[in-house]
Enzyme design. Structure first.
Site, PDB file in Angstrom:
ATOM      1  CB  CYS A  10      -0.990  -0.021   1.274  1.00 49.44           C
ATOM      2  SG  CYS A  10      -1.640   1.634   1.682  1.00 49.44           S
ATOM      3  CB  CYS A  13       0.848   1.416   4.211  1.00 46.74           C
ATOM      4  SG  CYS A  13      -0.890   0.692   4.304  1.00 46.74           S
ATOM      5  CB  CYS A 317      -2.011  -2.260  -6.180  1.00 47.53           C
ATOM      6  SG  CYS A 317      -2.906  -3.576  -5.411  1.00 47.53           S
ATOM      7  CB  CYS A 320      -3.757  -3.951  -8.753  1.00 47.35           C
ATOM      8  SG  CYS A 320      -4.410  -2.757  -7.437  1.00 47.35           S
TER       9      CYS A 320
END
Length: 418
Positions: A10, A13, A317, A320
């Site tokens: 992330c 993050c 990601c 993803c």
């Protein structure tokens, strides 16, 4: 204890990580900070309702007490959590204690036989009172409402520490070289211009703020396309609504405030064009997975005659990237159907339209023909994960080859129903 629930891939993050680590070091011995990797401990994160990253929660005596709604800078986390751990109030025994207490960078609340809210001296202005008296019957509810409605005043200083609280409303912000430590007079020069004009529109539901442009340079660049050298010494003015609509004042901010006044008149009259962050519309877009950008979203996703499945993703990601080949495989199988569109949009480079709540990646929505105002979020259910949702394995006899098809209608889960 403050707990951060995160995923290693992330981007948000990763951006928070150094501030969180710095705050943990500074709060050692006062408030412990902890983190949970949700990719390694999905059951734990699921138990506490974590749906996006990073999610911060405050725990007391081992129980989930509340979501953390404070700032996400190191200084902000330290300040916020010290207040959580410290006493609820302090006793002011002398007049000198009172003067020192209210001479603060932020607003102060003092109570005895009456309750007074003192605005910070640096934000003193002829456009509003410096001290407000609480006049209602004292209850927890009425006091909380009084403080909430008045704590920031007419035109507060927007910072990384209070941004989350201020941005939950329709907000006009003037960004400039703001510095209350080195240049308070020059700082309030532009703030007073904003307040003078803003007072004419105070009853129309728009809030006002000023901010240091340097503190928000990344946001201004990412959200409004403003480069670090754009705008010069004059304030750059934006409006962001609760719905996420964005507007910018393109006319130069004049010292008499007339340009700001015209900007607000156009805003309330509905004459302003929204600012939309968008990648260029692709010149070629014939692949099985249609590439959508903000400027083409209405044309492709909201086509009233097409069933559209759209994935909001981030280039960095990991989930993803794992989903991509299966998503493409799905699109190839449905490519011959002119009424179905499988699409994707980079949600880090394009504004996500209203009605599509994207808090983590990937997020998938189904926009059904004839029901474009009711997009349905595709929820991944156990035993499926993002990595396996499109895998060609059936778990039970009634699950279709591609479970993703189930979002296309309320009919039984049959592949031919799509």
């Amino acid at each position: 204890m403050l707990v951060k629930f995160y995923a290693p891939w992330c981007g948000h993050c990763k951006k928070l990580a150094p501030d969180f680590e710095t705050a943990a070091t500074r709060l050692k011995g006062t408030v412990p900070l902890a983190k949970v990797d949700c990719t390694a401990s999905p059951d734990t994160c699921g138990r506490f309702g974590v749906t996006g990253y990073p999610t911060l929660k405050i725990f007391r005596n081992g129980e989930d007490a509340s979501s953390y709604d404070g700032p996400r800078s190191a200084d902000g986390i330290v300040h916020f959590m010290k207040k959580q751990a410290g006493p609820n109030s302090v006793t002011l025994r002398r007049e000198a204690d009172l003067e020192a207490f209210v001479n603060h960078f932020d607003a102060s609340v003092v109570g005895k036989s009456r309750v007074l809210l003192f605005r910070p001296p640096r934000l003193s202005s002829k456009f509003e009172e410096s001290v407000l008296r609480f006049t209602e019957t004292i209850t927890t509810h009425t006091l909380r409402r009084f403080i909430r409605d008045n704590i920031f005043g007419m035109c507060p200083h927007l910072t990384n520490e209070n941004r989350d609280k201020l941005k939950g409303q329709d907000l006009l912000t003037a960004y400039y070289d703001l510095d209350y430590l080195q240049n308070p007079k020059g700082t309030n020069y532009w703030r007073n211009r904003v307040m003078k004009v803003g007072s004419q529109f105070a009853s129309q539901g728009l809030s006002f703020a000023v901010a240091n442009r340097r503190d928000f340079v990344d946001e201004l660049e990412e959200e409004f396309g403003l480069g670090s050298s754009d705008g010069g010494d004059l304030p750059f003015v934006t409006i962001r609504t609760q719905q996420g609509f964005k507007y910018t004042m393109r006319e130069e901010f004049t010292r008499d405030g007339k340009s700001l006044e015209r900007f607000l008149e156009d805003y309330f009259a509905g004459r302003l064009k929204r600012y939309i962050k968008s990648e260029p519309i692709p010149e070629k877009n014939k692949g099985p997975v249609k590439v959508v950008v903000a400027e083409s979203f209405e044309e492709i996703v909201n086509d009233p005659e097409k069933d559209v499945l759209i994935e909001f993703y981030a280039p960095w990601c990991g989930h993803c990237k794992s989903l991509e080949p299966k998503y493409k495989e799905l699109a190839e199988q449905l490519y011959s159907d002119p009424n179905i569109v499988i699409a994707k949009m980079d949600a880090t480079a394009n504004d996500v339209p209203q009605g599509f709540d994207v808090q983590g990646f990937p997020t998938i929505y189904f926009a059904q023909a004839g029901k474009k105002d009711q997009p349905k979020r595709y929820e991944v259910k156990c035993p499926y994960t993002v990595n396996t949702i499109l895998h060609k394995q059936t778990q039970t006899s009634h699950i279709p080859v591609f479970p993703l098809y189930s979002v296309s209608s309320n009919l039984p889960l049959q592949k031919n129903h799509i």
